[in-house]
Design a protein around this motif. Structure first.
Motif, short mmCIF file in Angstrom:
data_model
loop_
_atom_site.label_atom_id
_atom_site.label_comp_id
_atom_site.label_asym_id
_atom_site.label_seq_id
_atom_site.Cartn_x
_atom_site.Cartn_y
_atom_site.Cartn_z
N ARG A 71 6.29 -3.06 -4.31
CA ARG A 71 7.56 -4.37 -3.67
C ARG A 71 7.97 -4.58 -2.11
NH1 ARG A 71 5.92 -8.83 -7.00
NH2 ARG A 71 7.78 -10.83 -6.22
N ASN A 72 8.88 -4.32 -2.31
CA ASN A 72 10.06 -4.10 -1.06
C ASN A 72 8.92 -3.99 -0.02
OD1 ASN A 72 11.88 -4.34 -2.44
ND2 ASN A 72 12.57 -2.60 -2.94
N ASP A 73 7.73 -3.49 0.42
CA ASP A 73 7.36 -3.48 1.67
C ASP A 73 5.96 -4.17 1.87
OD1 ASP A 73 8.77 -1.35 2.24
OD2 ASP A 73 7.58 0.44 1.78
N SER A 74 5.91 -5.47 0.61
CA SER A 74 5.41 -6.66 1.51
C SER A 74 6.13 -7.93 1.48
CB SER A 74 4.42 -6.57 -0.41
OG SER A 74 5.28 -6.62 -1.16
N ILE A 75 5.45 -8.77 1.72
CA ILE A 75 5.77 -10.60 1.53
C ILE A 75 4.86 -11.60 0.70
CG2 ILE A 75 4.48 -10.70 3.71
CD1 ILE A 75 6.96 -13.00 4.83
N GLU A 76 4.64 -12.03 0.41
CA GLU A 76 4.31 -13.25 -0.13
C GLU A 76 4.68 -14.55 0.37
OE1 GLU A 76 3.36 -14.91 -4.42
OE2 GLU A 76 3.32 -13.28 -4.27
N GLU A 82 -2.91 -21.19 -7.01
CA GLU A 82 -3.93 -20.57 -7.90
C GLU A 82 -4.20 -19.28 -6.40
OE1 GLU A 82 -2.83 -24.56 -9.06
OE2 GLU A 82 -3.44 -23.34 -7.69
N GLU A 83 -3.91 -19.47 -5.28
CA GLU A 83 -4.43 -18.63 -4.30
C GLU A 83 -3.86 -18.33 -3.37
OE1 GLU A 83 -7.91 -19.01 -0.84
OE2 GLU A 83 -8.40 -19.73 -2.86
N ARG A 84 -2.24 -17.60 -3.98
CA ARG A 84 -1.07 -17.11 -3.72
C ARG A 84 -1.67 -15.51 -2.61
NH1 ARG A 84 2.69 -20.00 -1.46
NH2 ARG A 84 4.54 -18.48 -1.34
N GLU A 85 -1.61 -15.64 -1.39
CA GLU A 85 -1.47 -14.46 -0.65
C GLU A 85 0.25 -13.93 -0.24
OE1 GLU A 85 -2.33 -13.67 4.35
OE2 GLU A 85 -2.92 -14.80 3.93
N ARG A 86 -0.45 -12.14 -0.19
CA ARG A 86 0.47 -11.35 -0.13
C ARG A 86 -0.07 -10.26 0.75
NH1 ARG A 86 5.82 -9.29 -2.40
NH2 ARG A 86 5.16 -11.09 -3.77
N VAL A 87 0.67 -9.84 1.62
CA VAL A 87 -0.05 -9.48 2.71
C VAL A 87 1.54 -7.36 1.94
CG1 VAL A 87 0.75 -8.13 4.54
CG2 VAL A 87 -0.72 -10.24 4.40
N ALA A 88 1.01 -6.60 1.53
CA ALA A 88 1.63 -5.30 1.80
C ALA A 88 1.02 -4.38 2.78
CB ALA A 88 1.33 -4.23 0.19
N TRP A 89 2.40 -3.18 4.02
CA TRP A 89 1.78 -2.54 4.42
C TRP A 89 2.09 -0.74 4.34
CZ3 TRP A 89 6.06 -6.40 4.49
CH2 TRP A 89 6.41 -6.36 4.43
N TYR A 90 1.60 -0.04 4.82
CA TYR A 90 1.73 1.30 4.96
C TYR A 90 1.43 1.91 5.89
CZ TYR A 90 -0.23 0.20 -0.04
OH TYR A 90 -0.17 -0.54 -1.45
N VAL A 91 2.73 2.19 6.60
CA VAL A 91 2.57 2.85 6.82
C VAL A 91 2.28 4.12 7.77
CG1 VAL A 91 4.57 3.97 9.12
CG2 VAL A 91 5.07 1.73 8.31
#
Length: 224
Positions: A71-76, A82-91
């Motif tokens: 969760r710490n490597d993501s942002i919302e 009802e349509e929330r966008e979260r982006v997680a990243w993987y180096v």
């Protein structure tokens, strides 16, 4: 020479398009129970499970990447509840531990119920350090990709009585510019607004942006 990383992420994305559905369908009852008891934690469980084969695919290709969901490597921060966008990243790193790029996981979800309004997808990003990744995500063009398909799962959208669609017009300010005589002509503005109104669009607001004026319109979505 272009980087092979974007193609690698596209290949991983094809696997993702299968894995998220398989986990969702196989574990839906369990995920619904987790959501009822613990809320959004259910989405984290879902992500961890469907990303496992994606990360395994990259590892089989000789790359190093941490699987699961941190969760710490993501942002919302985008969209309605009802349509929330979260982006997680993987180096992703190569066999020599050199960063090859960052794989972005774009997940849309609802806080009102366990619902997936849009299918998750993967995007490639050149940046690999946290601050640069966050700066890149703050630019809409890096997330809102009209060149990529966007799947909305059938039957997983909550019922709503009223639905709206929105559009913007960055040219409205042209009708507000003075003529050569120095005066303003209202009919030019009338014509610009009427062209939108003719198709059911209502002007709901305007905002300045540099030298331009952005107009915001909305209209009800027609029920088919």
């Amino acid at each position: 020479m272009s980087s092979p990383f974007p193609r690698l992420v596209r290949e991983a994305g094809r696997l993702l398009s299968l894995s998220w559905k398989e986990i969702y369908e196989a574990k839906k009852e369990e995920l619904l129970r987790i959501f009822a008891e613990h809320g959004d934690r259910a989405y984290g469980v879902w992500i961890q499970q469907f990303m496992a084969p994606v990360c395994a695919f990259l590892q089989e290709k000789g790359y190093r990447v941490k699987d699961g969901f941190n969760r710490n490597d993501s942002i919302e921060r985008w969209g309605p509840p009802e349509e929330r966008e979260r982006v997680a990243w993987y180096v992703v790193r190569d066999a020599n531990d050199t960063p090859a790029g960052t794989m972005l996981l774009q997940v849309y979800h609802s806080h009102a119920s366990f619902c997936i309004p849009r299918a998750p997808r993967l995007l490639a990003l050149e940046a690999t350090d946290r601050e640069t990744i966050l700066s890149a995500l703050a630019v809409s063009a890096n997330r809102v990709r009209w060149d990529l398909p966007q799947e909305r799962p059938v039957g997983d959208e909550p019922d709503r009585t009223d639905r709206w669609e929105y559009a913007t017009d960055v040219s409205l300010g042209d009708a507000l510019r003075a003529e050569d005589s120095g005066g303003l002509s209202s009919w030019m503005l009338d014509e610009a607004l009427s062209s939108w109104g003719r198709y059911g669009w209502e002007l709901v607001g305007v905002a300045p942006s540099g030298s331009e004026t952005i107009a915001f319109f909305k209209r009800p979505i027609r029920q088919l």
